[in-house]
Design a protein around this motif. Structure first.
Motif, PDB file in Angstrom:
ATOM      1  N   MET B  54      39.147  32.093  49.259  1.00 44.85           N
ATOM      2  CA  MET B  54      38.697  33.472  49.062  1.00 44.85           C
ATOM      3  C   MET B  54      39.827  34.350  48.541  1.00 44.85           C
ATOM      4  O   MET B  54      39.623  35.177  47.641  1.00 44.85           O
ATOM      5  CB  MET B  54      38.129  34.046  50.354  1.00 44.85           C
ATOM      6  N   THR B  55      41.032  34.177  49.081  1.00 48.85           N
ATOM      7  CA  THR B  55      42.132  34.991  48.558  1.00 48.85           C
ATOM      8  C   THR B  55      42.452  34.606  47.121  1.00 48.85           C
ATOM      9  O   THR B  55      42.805  35.449  46.305  1.00 48.85           O
ATOM     10  CB  THR B  55      43.400  34.844  49.420  1.00 48.85           C
ATOM     11  N   ILE B  56      42.297  33.342  46.812  1.00 50.32           N
ATOM     12  CA  ILE B  56      42.525  32.936  45.419  1.00 50.32           C
ATOM     13  C   ILE B  56      41.460  33.542  44.521  1.00 50.32           C
ATOM     14  O   ILE B  56      41.740  33.967  43.398  1.00 50.32           O
ATOM     15  CB  ILE B  56      42.534  31.401  45.290  1.00 50.32           C
ATOM     16  N   ILE B  57      40.236  33.635  45.012  1.00 47.74           N
ATOM     17  CA  ILE B  57      39.180  34.245  44.195  1.00 47.74           C
ATOM     18  C   ILE B  57      39.530  35.690  43.905  1.00 47.74           C
ATOM     19  O   ILE B  57      39.380  36.166  42.778  1.00 47.74           O
ATOM     20  CB  ILE B  57      37.809  34.146  44.895  1.00 47.74           C
ATOM     21  N   ILE B  58      40.027  36.389  44.932  1.00 45.16           N
ATOM     22  CA  ILE B  58      40.383  37.789  44.697  1.00 45.16           C
ATOM     23  C   ILE B  58      41.464  37.882  43.622  1.00 45.16           C
ATOM     24  O   ILE B  58      41.384  38.691  42.693  1.00 45.16           O
ATOM     25  CB  ILE B  58      40.864  38.454  45.998  1.00 45.16           C
ATOM     26  N   ALA B  59      42.476  37.033  43.740  1.00 43.10           N
ATOM     27  CA  ALA B  59      43.531  37.063  42.727  1.00 43.10           C
ATOM     28  C   ALA B  59      42.992  36.639  41.364  1.00 43.10           C
ATOM     29  O   ALA B  59      43.386  37.180  40.329  1.00 43.10           O
ATOM     30  CB  ALA B  59      44.686  36.166  43.152  1.00 43.10           C
ATOM     31  N   ALA B  60      42.088  35.665  41.375  1.00 44.81           N
ATOM     32  CA  ALA B  60      41.560  35.167  40.105  1.00 44.81           C
ATOM     33  C   ALA B  60      40.641  36.192  39.446  1.00 44.81           C
ATOM     34  O   ALA B  60      40.506  36.196  38.217  1.00 44.81           O
ATOM     35  CB  ALA B  60      40.812  33.846  40.324  1.00 44.81           C
ATOM     36  N   LEU B  61      40.023  37.066  40.235  1.00 45.78           N
ATOM     37  CA  LEU B  61      39.256  38.158  39.639  1.00 45.78           C
ATOM     38  C   LEU B  61      40.173  38.992  38.761  1.00 45.78           C
ATOM     39  O   LEU B  61      39.792  39.461  37.693  1.00 45.78           O
ATOM     40  CB  LEU B  61      38.631  39.037  40.732  1.00 45.78           C
ATOM     41  N   GLY B  62      41.404  39.139  39.249  1.00 41.88           N
ATOM     42  CA  GLY B  62      42.374  39.900  38.472  1.00 41.88           C
ATOM     43  C   GLY B  62      42.665  39.260  37.130  1.00 41.88           C
ATOM     44  O   GLY B  62      42.654  39.921  36.095  1.00 41.88           O
ATOM     45  N   ILE B  63      42.919  37.965  37.150  1.00 45.33           N
ATOM     46  CA  ILE B  63      43.260  37.334  35.887  1.00 45.33           C
ATOM     47  C   ILE B  63      42.038  37.268  34.985  1.00 45.33           C
ATOM     48  O   ILE B  63      42.148  37.308  33.763  1.00 45.33           O
ATOM     49  CB  ILE B  63      43.899  35.947  36.103  1.00 45.33           C
ATOM     50  N   GLN B  64      40.874  37.222  35.586  1.00 51.95           N
ATOM     51  CA  GLN B  64      39.664  37.231  34.755  1.00 51.95           C
ATOM     52  C   GLN B  64      39.548  38.553  34.012  1.00 51.95           C
ATOM     53  O   GLN B  64      39.264  38.588  32.822  1.00 51.95           O
ATOM     54  CB  GLN B  64      38.439  36.998  35.634  1.00 51.95           C
ATOM     55  N   LEU B  65      39.821  39.647  34.730  1.00 50.14           N
ATOM     56  CA  LEU B  65      39.753  40.946  34.068  1.00 50.14           C
ATOM     57  C   LEU B  65      40.819  41.057  32.991  1.00 50.14           C
ATOM     58  O   LEU B  65      40.594  41.596  31.915  1.00 50.14           O
ATOM     59  CB  LEU B  65      39.928  42.071  35.085  1.00 50.14           C
ATOM     60  N   LEU B  66      41.992  40.503  33.293  1.00 48.69           N
ATOM     61  CA  LEU B  66      43.101  40.648  32.353  1.00 48.69           C
ATOM     62  C   LEU B  66      42.947  39.730  31.154  1.00 48.69           C
ATOM     63  O   LEU B  66      43.110  40.134  30.011  1.00 48.69           O
ATOM     64  CB  LEU B  66      44.411  40.349  33.092  1.00 48.69           C
ATOM     65  N   THR B  67      42.645  38.481  31.420  1.00 53.48           N
ATOM     66  CA  THR B  67      42.611  37.497  30.341  1.00 53.48           C
ATOM     67  C   THR B  67      41.198  37.258  29.831  1.00 53.48           C
ATOM     68  O   THR B  67      40.968  37.214  28.634  1.00 53.48           O
ATOM     69  CB  THR B  67      43.203  36.168  30.826  1.00 53.48           C
ATOM     70  N   GLY B  68      40.269  37.102  30.765  1.00 53.73           N
ATOM     71  CA  GLY B  68      38.910  36.795  30.343  1.00 53.73           C
ATOM     72  C   GLY B  68      38.237  37.967  29.659  1.00 53.73           C
ATOM     73  O   GLY B  68      37.594  37.814  28.634  1.00 53.73           O
ATOM     74  N   TYR B  69      38.398  39.137  30.195  1.00 57.25           N
ATOM     75  CA  TYR B  69      37.753  40.298  29.607  1.00 57.25           C
ATOM     76  C   TYR B  69      38.617  40.978  28.572  1.00 57.25           C
ATOM     77  O   TYR B  69      38.130  41.450  27.558  1.00 57.25           O
ATOM     78  CB  TYR B  69      37.377  41.308  30.693  1.00 57.25           C
ATOM     79  N   CYS B  70      39.899  41.082  28.829  1.00 53.74           N
ATOM     80  CA  CYS B  70      40.735  41.857  27.919  1.00 53.74           C
ATOM     81  C   CYS B  70      41.536  40.987  26.950  1.00 53.74           C
ATOM     82  O   CYS B  70      42.176  41.492  26.047  1.00 53.74           O
ATOM     83  CB  CYS B  70      41.673  42.761  28.716  1.00 53.74           C
ATOM     84  N   GLY B  71      41.522  39.696  27.162  1.00 51.50           N
ATOM     85  CA  GLY B  71      42.173  38.818  26.199  1.00 51.50           C
ATOM     86  C   GLY B  71      43.683  38.792  26.256  1.00 51.50           C
ATOM     87  O   GLY B  71      44.310  38.182  25.390  1.00 51.50           O
ATOM     88  N   GLN B  72      44.288  39.438  27.229  1.00 49.91           N
ATOM     89  CA  GLN B  72      45.752  39.395  27.333  1.00 49.91           C
ATOM     90  C   GLN B  72      46.121  38.196  28.193  1.00 49.91           C
ATOM     91  O   GLN B  72      46.019  38.252  29.407  1.00 49.91           O
ATOM     92  CB  GLN B  72      46.289  40.665  28.001  1.00 49.91           C
ATOM     93  N   ILE B  73      46.560  37.148  27.557  1.00 51.66           N
ATOM     94  CA  ILE B  73      46.812  35.919  28.303  1.00 51.66           C
ATOM     95  C   ILE B  73      48.099  36.072  29.099  1.00 51.66           C
ATOM     96  O   ILE B  73      49.156  36.341  28.550  1.00 51.66           O
ATOM     97  CB  ILE B  73      46.936  34.723  27.357  1.00 51.66           C
ATOM     98  N   SER B  74      47.991  35.891  30.395  1.00 48.19           N
ATOM     99  CA  SER B  74      49.162  36.043  31.250  1.00 48.19           C
ATOM    100  C   SER B  74      49.431  34.747  31.987  1.00 48.19           C
ATOM    101  O   SER B  74      48.576  34.249  32.705  1.00 48.19           O
ATOM    102  CB  SER B  74      48.923  37.170  32.250  1.00 48.19           C
ATOM    103  N   VAL B  75      50.637  34.230  31.803  1.00 45.96           N
ATOM    104  CA  VAL B  75      50.983  32.982  32.469  1.00 45.96           C
ATOM    105  C   VAL B  75      51.922  33.262  33.631  1.00 45.96           C
ATOM    106  O   VAL B  75      52.665  32.405  34.071  1.00 45.96           O
ATOM    107  CB  VAL B  75      51.650  32.013  31.470  1.00 45.96           C
ATOM    108  N   GLY B  76      51.922  34.504  34.099  1.00 47.74           N
ATOM    109  CA  GLY B  76      52.827  34.797  35.195  1.00 47.74           C
ATOM    110  C   GLY B  76      52.064  35.295  36.395  1.00 47.74           C
ATOM    111  O   GLY B  76      52.628  35.960  37.246  1.00 47.74           O
ATOM    112  N   HIS B  77      50.787  34.966  36.470  1.00 51.49           N
ATOM    113  CA  HIS B  77      49.953  35.615  37.479  1.00 51.49           C
ATOM    114  C   HIS B  77      50.407  35.338  38.902  1.00 51.49           C
ATOM    115  O   HIS B  77      50.332  36.213  39.763  1.00 51.49           O
ATOM    116  CB  HIS B  77      48.499  35.171  37.297  1.00 51.49           C
TER     117      HIS B  77
END
Lengths: 424, 349, 293
Positions: B54-77
């Motif tokens: 569940m905590t990973i899902i919360i963090a992964a929601l963040g990367i989804q918004l950043l990379t999945g929705y906004c296209g800014q690929i971040s490899v430092g999450h």
């Protein structure tokens, strides 16, 4: 049937699909050995950076419990089973693994084979009162409660170096004090070793530390560190390393010629030196805790990976070498001992002749190894203690001659106890 | 979304609704109720896994918004997860704040640091942005590991369990509820960010930033906002994970972990919120399942431990590769196809 | 002063090894647009193949090296065919994850087949260090430098003047147009992976001689990422410069800062990278795309 009914059935199936496995894993009440089987959980790193040191540990554990089960009838009449969890050097995974071993696999004892995991699992050890031993007595470095169930099965690495340095002090013949270099690893066990050792060098022995270099777990190039060590002209370099970094350092050091002028001291080299005292000719088949110990005996360098070529190059007439992962048996034997005395805190003694004999018979048969060294478990009650080294010398036709040598560790001085060098 | 017969969208709210029909609301309620019952039926080990997931899902929601929705690929999450964890632990143990204030604050701290890293995105695109986030990963991780007076270095630091009045949420069963509620709130926020103007702006930036700029979307502002939000979610997830474990060590936040955050959303489906859930659950099951298999096999085949562990690693890699080869658009896509098939059966076109 | 020159020489020597590995990244990216995180794995496999050929089978070393390069070539073709062929046209992130999956798989295979203990390649060089400008440089680094120079010369010429090289550049630029001109994109992909694998194997043999052939060689691939970006992803000479800069920076960092900032040498390349990227967003030699936003 109607849409609602279909959806309802589908949802019900989904719930069952999720709930059954979850419920099936609900733990029953904790218990002692059930049906005569003792389970020991092994929390280790089999595929990560220190696998080179951990895999031999695993193999020796498996050997040892097989021997115990088959030859000795188990521990106190119970067969022993080993449950392995590979935490890949990741502390989060180690915590999950610990939970799994304790709650799901219902182990009775946990052997945490990687010192790195110990800070992370300590809260769980205390919560579950699960007797856990780690490779070192790192419990002293963590917020230490008197009722801790976290044991070390070998003395702290700083104590081992204290033995080595004492041996050097007793045998040093030069006019000036020996020049000491340090090659540290950016990992908790190494940092916690270097600090007390430096204290000892600076405050007790007054020997110059001419070089102090550090490498990281992920390092692939240590040429600059090796160069600095070389330029500093050290007599001895203390190297509290493990796993892949140790291999890389040794290889680079050998290639750069560092080992021609300098002796590298692995964590467990006390025993090496003691043995050499007994048998100056002995240069083969010696092994330290990790199978990657680098020894320098006379003009020869022996290290795993290099052994075939260097040995043939330098000593073409010498018999083939045979590596024996001796000291990892120390860990297994320690657990055996601990376990037999049940789960209270205690002190325990050294290797017995039977143990050695078994190792000799099973592992050294047909080899030309000249010796066998093993650290012994030490007292967990007092921080200082003896470090018994039982040495066995063999003859090529597999005779057995048991010797015993003590390398006593002088207790850390009064001043040391007050200096907080056990905290990083 | 596909509506049942005789249900039409007559207002804007209806059109934008996430839960449109009564059936969906009922399913939501049932789902939440069942979720709340989870600690009653599962054991501690499984609960720890669920809480971690569940905590990973919360963090992964963040990367989804950043990379999945906004296209800014971040490899430092994972480093922002770390920042959140350490910030929260520090706020609670050093500054004496209570858990309930410290965790959101930690999220904001992580978001701000993400914002600073995100400043590079103004100039860089594509793989060069990846590299700058990679650099951030290493540099921030270095600071965390070596600033021992503050962070405790490799020994880690303690993250005390939360208290609410007299109740201490120290066991997994009690902590589960906190994380569950946090997850619901985070999903709510994330879904709403995704479907409002901010989300639409993100998607515009992702799909064609030149056109977006022409249309009037302020690229700089939205890129920075994406970084802030994405990393804030990461910090939140990290803080929650930290207090659940009780102790945090820097070794949990590695580069490979960052790649896995990307992996979760790729496997789950880029650009969807449900994809996050699918991805994390799939990888969790795979990972833990393989460890469980290793543990059981090691008792059946004593002596094979050193062969079985790499075998598990190999199978893990193989499953990932096979999955991505056959479904590169992720599980959410598969799920959508499945739903459509089910809905249209037997007319499957 | 001589210490600085010494460090510079060793930094260049180490950097040339990095640049060989970085070359593989650039080759694949140049032709296919894929960022191959499994490059280190290819390197690791190359080293192990050489070990098998020279020690397990016992061929003479120079023959083993040639055969290793040939086998690596085929291995690259195979990997591309099995794993990447289906992914043509798929989103780049998905392909990135596939390469990570390959990294995990190769790590697993290597551990299963060869175990955790490192192996040694036969020693084919004198063990005495060579003195270059006052620095003691091991002969293997001289070999590395020579190999880097040769490989880079070959590939620069290859991409500029041969038809396949030009075809690769065309494919990377725009796959559809390349196809319409008659270039077989599949063949180009295969070829690019094959020669990248060849470069990786060369790097693997050299690194395997320096460090021993071990299962953790594949992490080397992650290490050279700053070098790849420093030089610009699409530029072959950039990979060379990037590798050298990386080696020098790391070495100086370790030599001068390593004692009081433990482990700083791992971070210095990234600091340099960040600073550089903010000034030169496409790396030192990357293709500039004119954008106003």
């Amino acid at each position: 049937m109607s849409k609602t009914t279909r959806v309802g059935i589908f949802v019900l199936m989904a719930i069952l699909l999720v709930a059954l496995p979850l419920a099936g894993c609900k733990e029953a009440a904790p218990s002692g050995p059930q049906e005569g089987v003792i389970k020991i959980g092994l929390l280790t790193d089999l595929t990560g950076p220190i696998a080179a040191s951990s895999v031999p540990g695993l193999e020796s554990m498996e050997d040892w419990w097989k021997y115990t089960n088959e030859e000795l009838g188990g521990v106190a009449g119970h067969q022993v089973e080993l449950v392995v969890f590979d935490a890949k050097y990741d502390n989060d995974l180690a915590v999950t693994g610990f939970e799994k071993l304790v709650n799901q696999d219902k182990v009775h004892y946990v052997w945490c084979a990687c010192a790195n995991y110990q800070p992370a699992i300590k809260p769980l050890v205390d919560r579950y009162h699960m007797p856990t031993s780690g490779p070192t007595e790192m419990a002293v470095l963590l917020p230490h409660t008197p009722d801790s169930f976290l044991f070390g099965s070998i003395p702290h690495y700083a104590d081992m170096y204290r033995c080595s340095l004492t041996w050097i002090k007793d045998n040093w013949e030069g006019a000036d004090p020996p020049r000491i270099g340090i090659m540290g690893l950016d990992a908790p066990f190494s940092k916690s070793t270097v600090k007390p050792v430096k204290w000892m060098l600076e405050n007790e022995l007054n020997w110059p530390i001419v070089a102090e270099e550090w490498m990281t777990m992920a390092a692939t190039d240590v040429t600059s560190q090796v160069t600095n060590l070389k330029n500093a002209n050290c007599d001895y370099v203390l190297m509290p390393l493990t796993g892949a970094p140790q291999l890389i350092f040794q290889k680079t050091a050998y290639a750069a010629g560092l080992t021609e002028s300098t002796r590298l001291i692995d964590i467990f080299i006390t025993m090496m030196m003691s043995f050499r005292q007994l048998d100056p000719e002995a240069t083969t088949g010696l092994m330290s805790h990790s199978p990657c110990a680098l020894l320098q005996m006379a003009d020869e360098v022996e290290a795993i990976g290099l052994i075939d070529q260097i040995h043939k190059q330098n000593r073409p007439d010498a018999p083939d070498l045979d590596w024996i992962r001796i000291v990892n048996y120390g860990g297994a034997i320690a657990i055996n001992d601990i376990f037999e005395k049940a789960v209270d805190k205690y002190g325990y003694g050294g290797l017995t002749g039977d143990n050695i004999k078994w190792i000799m018979e099973h592992k050294m048969k047909g080899s030309t190894a000249r010796g066998l060294l093993g650290p012994c478990p030490w007292s967990t009650e007092t921080h200082a203690g003896y470090h018994d080294n039982i040495l066995v010398k063999t003859t090529p036709d597999f005779g057995l001659e048991i010797l015993k040598l003590w390398q006593e560790m002088p207790p850390w001085p009064k001043g040391a106890e007050e200096v907080d060098f056990w905290r990083l | 979304m596909h509506l049942p017969c005789r249900t039409f969208n007559e207002t804007y709210e209806q059109d934008m609704a996430v839960f449109r029909t009564r059936l969906q609301w009922v399913l939501l309620a049932v789902g939440i109720a069942l979720g709340l019952c989870v600690p009653l039926v599962t054991g501690t080990y499984m609960l720890t896994i669920v809480i971690t997931a569940m905590t990973i899902i919360i963090a992964a929601l963040g990367i989804q918004l950043l990379t999945g929705y906004c296209g800014q690929i971040s490899v430092g999450h994972s480093v922002f997860v770390a920042v959140g964890a350490y910030a929260s632990a520090l706020l609670v143990s050093q500054a004496g704040l209570s858990f309930w204030i410290a965790v959101p604050l930690a999220g904001i701290v992580a978001g701000l640091i993400g914002l600073i890293v995100g400043l590079t995105s103004i100039r860089l695109k594509g793989f060069y942005l990846i590299m700058s986030t990679l650099a951030a990963q290493f540099i921030i991780m270095y600071v965390i590991i070596h600033w021992t007076s503050v962070t405790g270095g490799s020994f880690g630091m303690a993250a005390p369990a939360p208290k609410l009045g007299a109740i201490e949420f120290a066991t997994p069963s009690s902590y589960f509820y906190i994380v569950f509620v946090a997850l619901l709130m985070a999903t709510y926020v994330a879904k709403n960010i995704a479907r409002t103007s901010v989300g639409r702006a993100f998607v515009a930036v992702r799909d064609n930033d030149l056109a977006a700029e022409v249309m009037g979307v302020n690229l700089t502002a939205y890129k920075l906002l994406a970084f802030f939000i994405g990393c804030a979610f990461a910090g939140l997830g990290g803080a929650l994970a930290a207090h659940g474990r009780g102790v945090i060590t820097p070794d949990s936040y590695t580069l490979i972990q960052s790649f896995w955050y990307l992996g979760y959303i790729i496997i789950g489906g880029l650009g969807t919120i449900t994809g996050v859930f699918f991805g994390v659950i799939f990888v969790s099951i795979l990972n833990n399942g393989l460890s469980a298999i290793l543990a059981s096999l090691s008792t059946v085949f004593p002596g094979a431990g050193s062969l079985l562990a790499p075998l598990m690693l190999f199978i893990f890699g193989l499953v990932i590769v096979l999955f991505l080869t056959f479904e590169p658009r992720g599980l959410a896509h598969r799920w959508a196809i499945f739903k459509a098939y089910y809905r249209l059966w037997p007319f499957s076109h | 002063m001589s210490a600085i020159v010494e460090h510079l020489v060793i930094g260049i020597a180490v950097g040339s090894v990095y640049s060989i590995v970085a070359l593989g990244f650039v080759l694949i990216y140049k032709a296919t647009g894929i960022f191959n995180l499994a490059q280190g794995s290819l390197m690791c496999l190359g080293a192990y193949i050489c070990y098998v050929l020279s020690i397990t089978i016992g061929l003479p070393f120079y023959l083993a090296v040639v055969l290793t390069l040939a086998v690596a070539f085929l291995l690259g073709l195979l990997v591309e065919f099995i794993f990447l062929r289906r992914m043509i046209g798929q989103p780049h992130l998905a392909i990135l994850m596939v390469t990570i999956g390959i990294y995990l798989m190769v790590r697993g295979i290597v551990l299963i087949v060869w175990g955790v203990y490192s192996k040694s390649l036969p020693s084919y060089l004198p063990t005495q260090p060579v003195v270059v400008l006052g620095a003691n440089v091991l002969p293997i680094f001289i070999v590395g430098l020579a190999a880097a120079a040769i490989l880079f010369a070959i590939f620069i010429v290859f991409f500029k003047f041969t038809s396949i090289g030009v075809a690769m550049r065309a494919t990377q630029d725009n796959q559809q147009v390349a196809q319409s001109v008659g270039i077989s994109v599949k063949r180009i992909f295969g070829a690019s992976w094959a020669i990248a694998s060849l470069a990786a194997a060369a790097g693997g043999i050299i690194v395997g001689t320096i460090l021993s052939v071990g299962y953790s060689l594949d992490d080397f691939g992650f290490k050279v990422l700053p070098a790849v970006i420093l030089g610009g992803l699409e530029s072959v000479p950039g990979a060379l410069i990037g590798g050298l800069v990386l080696g020098i920076a790391e070495h100086f960092g370790a030599a001068y800062l390593g004692s009081w900032l433990i482990g700083i040498e791992d971070v210095i390349p990234f600091i340099i990278l960040l600073v550089l990227l903010l000034i030169v967003p496409y790396g030192l030699f990357g293709l500039k795309r004119i954008e106003r936003i």
